[in-house]
Write an enzyme that holds these catalytic residues in place. Sequence first.
Site, PDB file in Angstrom:
ATOM      1  N   TYR A  37      -1.352  -7.888 -11.282  1.00 34.58           N
ATOM      2  CA  TYR A  37      -0.289  -7.987 -10.448  1.00 34.58           C
ATOM      3  C   TYR A  37       1.006  -8.870 -10.862  1.00 34.58           C
ATOM      4  O   TYR A  37       1.962  -7.976 -10.771  1.00 34.58           O
ATOM      5  CB  TYR A  37      -0.927  -7.980  -9.427  1.00 34.58           C
ATOM      6  N   GLU A  51       0.593  -0.779   0.085  1.00 32.44           N
ATOM      7  CA  GLU A  51       0.070  -0.026  -0.124  1.00 32.44           C
ATOM      8  C   GLU A  51       0.826   1.417   0.128  1.00 32.44           C
ATOM      9  O   GLU A  51       0.727   2.311  -1.058  1.00 32.44           O
ATOM     10  CB  GLU A  51      -1.019  -0.113   1.085  1.00 32.44           C
TER      11      GLU A  51
END
Length: 545
Positions: free
Chosen positions: A315, A228
């Site tokens: 990803y 994050e």
Amino acid sequence: EVDVDPCSFSSFSKCVTKHLNLTYHVDFDSHVIKAKVALTVEVLVDNFTSLTLDTKDLKVSKVTANGQAAKFTLGPKHSFMGTPLEITLPFDLSRGQHVIVEVTYETAPSASALQWLTPEQTAGKKHPYLFSQCQATHCRSMVPCQDTPAMKHTYYAQVSVPKELVAVMSAVRDGQEPDPQDSSRAIYRFRQPVSVSILYHFLSISPSNHPLSSIAGDRSLSNVIAHEISHSWTGNLVTNKTWEHFWLNEGHTVYLERMIGRSMESEQFRQFKAMGGWKDLQESVNTFGANNPLTNLVPNMNEVDPDDAFSSVPYEKGFALLYHLEELMGGPEVFMGFVKSYIQMFAYSSVTTEEWKKYLFTYFKNKVDILNKVDWNAWMHTPGMPPVKPQYDTTMADACIALCKRWVKTKEGDLGNFSEVDMKTLSTHQLIEFLSLLLQEDPLPLSHVKRMQEVYRLNALNNAEIRFRWLRLCVKSKWEDAVPMALKMATEQGRMKFTRPLFKEVYNFDKYREEAVRVFIAHRAAMHPVTSNLVAKDLKSCGQY
């Protein structure tokens, strides 16, 4: 130049939003937000007389342009894109002019961006709670807007809430005051002076004593945090222009997250995580099917709901490409130079894959001959696994594989050979990998999982990544004691990556099929709408419920 986002009705070739001014009145009784939004729109063409905004399940009552009434119509409702709001201006504008369009509206109780928790669903049990999650195309259920990551703008907001609650937004606090209309309420003000993409438009309303996040010193959580934090650069500062280019957010973020892991732990650790990622990619490709165009690094999103397209492909295929380029260009230090330069170059803007690639060729201009040998079409626009599998260092993975093989091969009479020492030599990340490997094998005999609990005491571990895999393993081996624990985990935390597989696993245990469905139906209302819709799809595809 990409001027169309297939997931949005609003074209950004004719006009762009520069600023939003939001006024929210949050009504916990009826689960709606009564709102007004003023969009400052810059016109990019001459003879501009109308514009289209994205909305989803919004009740629009009034539209004005620079204070004058404007005609508006709501188009037909699309399955996941919502409803276009067509606004006709009472005047015409030319290129370079600005107009302030104000929309008065109300959200629906079922708004897909909003999750309303009743007091019973919260930790404190006294006050209700509300938070928003706009990615990918849910902001339009909260605000009529140009709902595309290509849009970046500043915003100002004022939020009226019951005074025992506190509002938090992804912005700077600009003070609070009693609500002049209603003494039982308070108004919180926020300003976001940096142009941000609409998908980080975040609102949370909670009791004043409720800490928004308390982060435990858990090693596997540090992964999530590293991921994050990395999004501050790749995602928030530099954003994919449309959802086709989502890999630019996620591939670079995973690359940075693993670089953080490398400096905190070791290069071997980074190699170990990269191998795990390759396996996750393999799993996604198997799930979608190797010929499915959604496994392209850059998929075509025409008539595709971004929520359905979500997987580890952007990803992990993204990471694999960046790792491959790192090897070709001369190692991690050299390639990090490029990543930093790319972030500086495109800060505060939205990017397409073509722009990224052009910059890569510019940055490594003395190595263009090597870059030209890369099979770009196979990487970007071909479904299935990447054309090149990197050779990762397997040291840390080998220990997990060895322990997994022992459990698979051991006969019931020899279960005494296992002891807690097996565990002491593995890190948290290796334990997760060991359980993942077992999940890929045929279910272990019940005697084996019972012995594993005896020696490793896995039920006592609260790390979600471990618990999630361990409970799936137990349910797979038909250990009935694990069923209530698995359903508890599936309903108590809201993460889709845990909830969906746990429900599926219990559903596949014939004896508890009905129970899985019953628990899902009982908890459905408390789940995030995106999650509950996908679990419902999963259970339907496993069979009928």
